[in-house]
Write a protein that holds these residues in place. Sequence first.
Motif, PDB file in Angstrom:
ATOM      1  N   MET A 260       0.848  -1.179   0.000  1.00 31.80           N
ATOM      2  CA  MET A 260       0.000   0.000   0.000  1.00 31.80           C
ATOM      3  C   MET A 260       0.883   1.228   0.000  1.00 31.80           C
ATOM      4  N   LYS A 261       0.697   2.060  -0.959  1.00 28.33           N
ATOM      5  CA  LYS A 261       1.521   3.263  -1.031  1.00 28.33           C
ATOM      6  C   LYS A 261       0.829   4.389  -0.274  1.00 28.33           C
ATOM      7  N   ARG A 262       1.613   5.128   0.475  1.00 28.55           N
ATOM      8  CA  ARG A 262       1.096   6.288   1.197  1.00 28.55           C
ATOM      9  C   ARG A 262       1.029   7.455   0.228  1.00 28.55           C
ATOM     10  N   ASP A 263      -0.075   8.135   0.191  1.00 24.58           N
ATOM     11  CA  ASP A 263      -0.237   9.240  -0.743  1.00 24.58           C
ATOM     12  C   ASP A 263      -0.942  10.374  -0.017  1.00 24.58           C
ATOM     13  N   ASP A 264      -0.148  11.392   0.365  1.00 26.24           N
ATOM     14  CA  ASP A 264      -0.742  12.527   1.079  1.00 26.24           C
ATOM     15  C   ASP A 264      -1.744  13.277   0.216  1.00 26.24           C
TER      16      ASP A 264
ATOM     17  N   GLU B 212      -7.822   8.103   2.439  1.00 23.99           N
ATOM     18  CA  GLU B 212      -6.608   8.588   3.096  1.00 23.99           C
ATOM     19  C   GLU B 212      -5.373   7.980   2.459  1.00 23.99           C
ATOM     20  N   ILE B 213      -5.546   6.881   1.729  1.00 24.08           N
ATOM     21  CA  ILE B 213      -4.463   6.244   0.988  1.00 24.08           C
ATOM     22  C   ILE B 213      -4.965   5.945  -0.419  1.00 24.08           C
ATOM     23  N   SER B 214      -4.025   5.789  -1.328  1.00 23.57           N
ATOM     24  CA  SER B 214      -4.357   5.409  -2.695  1.00 23.57           C
ATOM     25  C   SER B 214      -4.131   3.897  -2.789  1.00 23.57           C
TER      26      SER B 214
END
Length: 193
Positions: free
Chosen positions: A1-5, A52-54
């Motif tokens: 899971m990639k964090r994406d602000d 909140e995440i992509s």
Amino acid sequence: MKRDDAAASDPVDARLGGRLAELRAEHGWSLGELAERSGISKSTLSRAERAEISPTAALLNRLCNVYGRTMSQLLSEVEAEPAPVLRAAEQRVWEDRASGFVRRSVSPPHGGLRGELVEGRLAAGADLAYDRPPVPGLEQHIWVLDGTLAVTAQGSEHHLDTGDCLRLRVWGPTRFRCVGPGETRYVLAVVRP
């Protein structure tokens, strides 16, 4: 899971998160139940639903498996917002000549919306019978614009004159009959459960 602000500001991620939450609600599952079925943690599921995440392709693939749909189906439900205006010339018309029924899709179904509007026209004497609803519990509002319409649902027949509206949830067979000397024109508002 990639964090994406930027996920919360990405409209596609926001629509995807909303659709994932809708699918879970449609199945009546808690986050815990979905986590057990998918092998994805509750916190990751919650963050994906809130955009909140992509989500990664692997996560979406797991969810598509649980929901019994392809990734293409899921993404097509969220990729584009429905057009706000549907010009009359763009509305599809379908005719069942054998029964005397004409159907105009005024506001067609869209993955991001639960309702649609249909204009129906029945020739004098036309009789349409459906053995079951396309989706059990489908909500329908039938508003007669011109003529007289007899609608049978749940074992009861309802006679509707110009201006009358019948509201119901469809669980079994239905029947639409034009009982007047002329054609009947009506609006059918359909809302998925």
